[in-house]
Design a protein around this motif. Structure first.
Motif, PDB file in Angstrom:
ATOM      1  N   ALA A  42       0.853  -1.255  -0.122  1.00  0.00           N
ATOM      2  CA  ALA A  42      -0.099  -0.119  -0.091  1.00  0.00           C
ATOM      3  C   ALA A  42       0.709   1.361   0.020  1.00  0.00           C
ATOM      4  CB  ALA A  42      -0.966   0.054   1.291  1.00  0.00           C
ATOM      5  N   HIS A  43       2.117   1.131   0.507  1.00  0.00           N
ATOM      6  CA  HIS A  43       2.995   2.148   0.450  1.00  0.00           C
ATOM      7  C   HIS A  43       3.984   2.186  -0.721  1.00  0.00           C
ATOM      8  CE1 HIS A  43       2.094   3.526   4.519  1.00  0.00           C
ATOM      9  NE2 HIS A  43       1.753   2.133   4.911  1.00  0.00           N
ATOM     10  N   VAL A  44       4.522   0.976  -0.987  1.00  0.00           N
ATOM     11  CA  VAL A  44       5.689   0.829  -1.867  1.00  0.00           C
ATOM     12  C   VAL A  44       5.186  -0.465  -2.561  1.00  0.00           C
ATOM     13  CG1 VAL A  44       8.217   0.419  -2.224  1.00  0.00           C
ATOM     14  CG2 VAL A  44       7.494   1.833  -0.164  1.00  0.00           C
ATOM     15  N   LEU A  45       4.858  -0.530  -3.862  1.00  0.00           N
ATOM     16  CA  LEU A  45       4.355  -1.420  -4.771  1.00  0.00           C
ATOM     17  C   LEU A  45       5.595  -1.644  -5.843  1.00  0.00           C
ATOM     18  CD1 LEU A  45       1.780  -3.313  -5.347  1.00  0.00           C
ATOM     19  CD2 LEU A  45       1.019  -1.220  -6.801  1.00  0.00           C
ATOM     20  N   LEU A 124       7.247   0.960  -8.000  1.00  0.00           N
ATOM     21  CA  LEU A 124       8.649   0.351  -8.464  1.00  0.00           C
ATOM     22  C   LEU A 124       8.500  -0.335  -9.891  1.00  0.00           C
ATOM     23  CD1 LEU A 124       9.842  -1.202  -5.206  1.00  0.00           C
ATOM     24  CD2 LEU A 124      10.146   1.125  -5.872  1.00  0.00           C
ATOM     25  N   LEU A 125       9.083  -0.128 -10.810  1.00  0.00           N
ATOM     26  CA  LEU A 125       8.394  -0.837 -12.232  1.00  0.00           C
ATOM     27  C   LEU A 125      10.073  -1.441 -12.730  1.00  0.00           C
ATOM     28  CD1 LEU A 125       6.402   1.630 -14.019  1.00  0.00           C
ATOM     29  CD2 LEU A 125       5.717  -0.306 -12.472  1.00  0.00           C
ATOM     30  N   LEU A 155      10.674   4.508  -8.860  1.00  0.00           N
ATOM     31  CA  LEU A 155      11.726   4.171  -9.300  1.00  0.00           C
ATOM     32  C   LEU A 155      11.606   3.018 -10.165  1.00  0.00           C
ATOM     33  CD1 LEU A 155      11.871   5.192  -6.013  1.00  0.00           C
ATOM     34  CD2 LEU A 155      13.985   3.658  -5.968  1.00  0.00           C
ATOM     35  N   LEU A 156      12.372   3.045 -11.414  1.00  0.00           N
ATOM     36  CA  LEU A 156      12.348   1.880 -12.328  1.00  0.00           C
ATOM     37  C   LEU A 156      13.478   1.415 -12.963  1.00  0.00           C
ATOM     38  CD1 LEU A 156      12.821   3.428 -15.334  1.00  0.00           C
ATOM     39  CD2 LEU A 156      10.528   4.339 -14.885  1.00  0.00           C
ATOM     40  N   ILE A 157      13.590   0.284 -13.469  1.00  0.00           N
ATOM     41  CA  ILE A 157      14.683  -0.317 -14.047  1.00  0.00           C
ATOM     42  C   ILE A 157      14.628  -0.270 -15.475  1.00  0.00           C
ATOM     43  CG2 ILE A 157      16.061  -2.237 -14.291  1.00  0.00           C
ATOM     44  CD1 ILE A 157      15.328  -2.967 -11.518  1.00  0.00           C
ATOM     45  N   ALA A 168      12.648  10.691 -16.312  1.00  0.00           N
ATOM     46  CA  ALA A 168      13.546  10.504 -14.999  1.00  0.00           C
ATOM     47  C   ALA A 168      14.318  12.053 -14.810  1.00  0.00           C
ATOM     48  CB  ALA A 168      14.740   9.788 -15.506  1.00  0.00           C
ATOM     49  N   ASP A 169      14.155  12.205 -13.532  1.00  0.00           N
ATOM     50  CA  ASP A 169      14.897  13.228 -12.799  1.00  0.00           C
ATOM     51  C   ASP A 169      16.414  12.795 -12.685  1.00  0.00           C
ATOM     52  OD1 ASP A 169      12.909  15.047 -12.702  1.00  0.00           O
ATOM     53  OD2 ASP A 169      12.167  13.988 -10.851  1.00  0.00           O
ATOM     54  N   ASP A 170      16.668  11.685 -12.259  1.00  0.00           N
ATOM     55  CA  ASP A 170      17.916  11.383 -11.800  1.00  0.00           C
ATOM     56  C   ASP A 170      18.143   9.715 -12.585  1.00  0.00           C
ATOM     57  OD1 ASP A 170      18.983  13.369  -9.969  1.00  0.00           O
ATOM     58  OD2 ASP A 170      17.057  12.938  -9.425  1.00  0.00           O
ATOM     59  N   ILE A 171      19.549   9.529 -12.768  1.00  0.00           N
ATOM     60  CA  ILE A 171      19.838   8.021 -13.136  1.00  0.00           C
ATOM     61  C   ILE A 171      20.912   7.551 -12.071  1.00  0.00           C
ATOM     62  CG2 ILE A 171      20.796   6.534 -15.073  1.00  0.00           C
ATOM     63  CD1 ILE A 171      19.870   8.363 -17.114  1.00  0.00           C
ATOM     64  N   VAL A 172      20.569   6.382 -11.642  1.00  0.00           N
ATOM     65  CA  VAL A 172      21.581   5.640 -10.656  1.00  0.00           C
ATOM     66  C   VAL A 172      22.070   4.490 -11.312  1.00  0.00           C
ATOM     67  CG1 VAL A 172      21.701   4.494  -8.618  1.00  0.00           C
ATOM     68  CG2 VAL A 172      20.442   6.538  -8.645  1.00  0.00           C
ATOM     69  N   PHE A 173      23.522   4.330 -11.570  1.00  0.00           N
ATOM     70  CA  PHE A 173      24.117   3.152 -12.212  1.00  0.00           C
ATOM     71  C   PHE A 173      24.627   2.279 -11.073  1.00  0.00           C
ATOM     72  CE2 PHE A 173      24.336   6.771 -15.142  1.00  0.00           C
ATOM     73  CZ  PHE A 173      24.172   5.810 -16.243  1.00  0.00           C
ATOM     74  N   LEU A 174      24.164   0.908 -11.330  1.00  0.00           N
ATOM     75  CA  LEU A 174      24.852   0.124 -10.445  1.00  0.00           C
ATOM     76  C   LEU A 174      25.800  -1.129 -11.122  1.00  0.00           C
ATOM     77  CD1 LEU A 174      21.281  -1.311  -8.588  1.00  0.00           C
ATOM     78  CD2 LEU A 174      23.206   0.065  -7.942  1.00  0.00           C
TER      79      LEU A 174
END
Length: 223
Positions: A42-45, A124-125, A155-157, A168-174
């Motif tokens: 209900a908060h983070v899906l 989360l997608l 947040l998406l991948i 996107a506002d920001d991209i994070v690289f893993l």
């Protein structure tokens, strides 16, 4: 890059993985890891990358509304969101069909839309455009923009840099399970911040076709 830990990270944020360490903080009084999954959602899906891991009900309509029902959302409001989205994605005539009769891309759309209909604070997608054609990708972008304008956090991948340039506002690289870089759309980036750039950008660099890889302001991923 495959195997970097992207999906695992989202599954941890969705509280679907066990054995992780650290803290997840979301708003004052937000969800605790001990919450049942439907209350956490209900908060983070989290929307699964493979729609067949998620679909189980007899009709498309039931699938679209099930996430909202299970996470305790106002069903009158959920039905209004459903009506808007099924018209946008041309699913209105298929609401009474079995979702398993739909093509794989349409099944993916159904699971993604069920998340938007539930309208959680954080969504989360996992690679949402991977099997979508250009038309449905544009419709998804429109839907994401509306969701964010209403206050939603996403947040998406993705490996789709054109898609990122739109939303996107920001991209994070893993890489190898670690965060190696974060880039804001306000500046873009010129040097690929992880060890191995995608083939497209290796070619761009090799042939001198451009030097800015991502910039949302320009609506391009290579300039």
């Amino acid at each position: 890059k495959n195997g970097a830990g992207k999906t695992t990270m989202l599954r941890c944020l969705a509280n679907l993985e066990k054995g992780w360490t650290g803290d997840i903080s979301f708003e004052k009084g937000g969800p605790k890891p001990s919450l049942p999954l439907h209350k956490w959602a209900a908060h983070v899906l989290y929307s699964f990358q493979n729609p067949d891991d998620q679909l189980f009900l007899p009709t498309v309509k039931e699938e679209l509304l099930e996430t909202a029902r299970r996470t305790g959302k106002d069903m009158d409001e959920a039905k209004k969101r459903m009506d808007t989205l099924v018209e946008r994605f041309a699913l209105a005539r298929r609401l009474e069909e079995s979702p398993l009769n739909l093509s794989y891309p349409l099944r993916r759309i159904v699971t993604i839309l069920s998340s938007f209909i539930a309208a959680p604070p954080v969504l989360l997608l996992d690679e949402p455009t991977a099997v979508l054609d250009l038309k449905n990708t544009r419709l998804l972008i429109e839907t994401i923009i509306e969701y964010r304008a209403s206050g939603g956090i996403m947040l998406l991948i993705t490996h789709d840099y054109e898609f990122l340039s739109e939303i996107a506002d920001d991209i994070v690289f893993l890489e190898d399970g670690k965060l190696v870089s974060k880039v804001s759309h306000e500046v873009g980036f010129e040097i690929w911040p992880i060890t191995e750039a995608p083939i497209l950008f290796q070619l761009v660099s090799k042939f001198g076709l451009g030097n800015t890889i991502w910039s949302r302001g320009d609506r391009k991923s290579v300039v």
